[in-house]
Design a protein around this motif. Structure first.
Motif, PDB file in Angstrom:
ATOM      1  N   UNK A   1      13.545  -4.859 -23.864  1.00  0.00           N
ATOM      2  CA  UNK A   1      14.076  -3.524 -24.164  1.00  0.00           C
ATOM      3  C   UNK A   1      13.752  -3.145 -25.602  1.00  0.00           C
ATOM      4  N   UNK A   2      13.994  -4.072 -26.521  1.00  0.00           N
ATOM      5  CA  UNK A   2      13.760  -3.780 -27.935  1.00  0.00           C
ATOM      6  C   UNK A   2      12.288  -3.500 -28.212  1.00  0.00           C
ATOM      7  N   UNK A   3      11.405  -4.380 -27.733  1.00  0.00           N
ATOM      8  CA  UNK A   3       9.973  -4.214 -27.996  1.00  0.00           C
ATOM      9  C   UNK A   3       9.456  -2.918 -27.383  1.00  0.00           C
TER      10      UNK A   3
ATOM     11  N   UNK B   1       0.320  -4.054 -14.104  1.00  0.00           N
ATOM     12  CA  UNK B   1       0.000  -4.752 -15.343  1.00  0.00           C
ATOM     13  C   UNK B   1       1.270  -5.146 -16.101  1.00  0.00           C
ATOM     14  N   UNK B   2       2.256  -4.250 -16.126  1.00  0.00           N
ATOM     15  CA  UNK B   2       3.498  -4.524 -16.845  1.00  0.00           C
ATOM     16  C   UNK B   2       4.223  -5.727 -16.257  1.00  0.00           C
TER      17      UNK B   2
ATOM     18  N   UNK C   1      10.005  -1.520 -14.864  1.00  0.00           N
ATOM     19  CA  UNK C   1       8.895  -2.444 -14.621  1.00  0.00           C
ATOM     20  C   UNK C   1       9.129  -3.783 -15.299  1.00  0.00           C
ATOM     21  N   UNK C   2       9.591  -3.745 -16.558  1.00  0.00           N
ATOM     22  CA  UNK C   2       9.868  -4.992 -17.272  1.00  0.00           C
ATOM     23  C   UNK C   2      11.004  -5.765 -16.630  1.00  0.00           C
TER      24      UNK C   2
END
Length: 238
Positions: A138-140, A15-16, A104-105
């Motif tokens: 990264x921030x979110x 999902x990511x 994952x991101x």
């Protein structure tokens, strides 16, 4: 390894990655449907800028969901006692969650960045574009995990995340010097200037370093917050 195994079993990993890919597709769709561009009129720089705008505008809606879920589900299922038995402390627990989500991101951001460059057969801005997407992600992810760490409920954590994001935009609209509270928002001048940078085919830009430093500062503040709320971590999950 524990976190990776759990991610594999509950399909959050898929999902990511798919969320990142879908935001990339949405960037193209908005150019065609909203801005009225024909496919042959869309340059690589324009597409990259559109995708980056989707990340900075819609990313605050969709990326936090999985991040918050990853911690709040542990609270709901009372898993913190299990982590304590494995000699985890609050910092190790948080860092492993963060590391898995960032991996994952990163995969999703790489797919998006590589796909755009591959379609245009132009990798001149690939590294710059990838790092810009990465910094936003990264921030979110970091702040979303922090809210989830402090608050026990998924909905409450998400609402706090959204409310503070909107508050940051309002503060910036009142006083331009407060842009630090909405550092990645599309309303900032540096955001619109990024389109010119992409169109110029620049390999790297100073804004990437600035964003890395900003994220590092937020990370350090986050570590302090985790230390302050370590007892709440135990209370939420036991």
């Amino acid at each position: 390894m524990i976190e990776l195994y759990r991610i594999k079993n509950n399909h959050i990993g898929l999902f990511s990655v798919m969320v990142c890919v879908l935001m990339g597709v949405l960037g193209l769709i908005l150019l065609v449907s909203l801005d009225g561009y024909q496919l042959d009129e869309i340059s690589m720089g324009l597409l990259q800028y559109s995708i980056y705008t989707v990340y900075t505008q819609f990313g605050f809606f969709v990326l936090p969901v999985l991040s918050i879920y990853l911690i709040t589900i542990d609270y709901k299922e009372k898993n913190i006692a299990f982590y304590k038995l494995l000699k985890y402390n609050e910092h190790l627990y948080f860092l492993q969650k963060l590391a898995v989500l960032l991996i994952l991101n990163t995969i999703g951001n790489f797919i998006v960045s590589f796909s755009v460059s591959a379609v245009y057969r132009n990798f001149s801005a690939f590294i710059l574009f990838f790092f810009k997407l990465e910094n936003v992600s990264v921030f979110i992810t970091l702040i979303s995990l922090l809210y989830a760490f402090v608050f026990k409920n998924l909905m409450i954590s998400y609402c706090v995340n959204f409310a503070l994001w909107v508050t940051g935009i309002v503060l910036y609209s009142i006083n331009g010097s407060l842009k630090i509270f909405c550092f990645y928002d599309a309303s900032l001048e540096k955001h619109s200037a990024f389109q010119d940078v992409l169109e110029a085919g620049v390999i790297m830009h100073s804004s990437v370093i600035t964003e890395i430093i900003y994220n590092a500062v937020v990370f350090l503040i986050g570590m302090v917050i985790i230390t302050m709320f370590r007892k709440r971590w135990m209370k939420n999950g036991i």
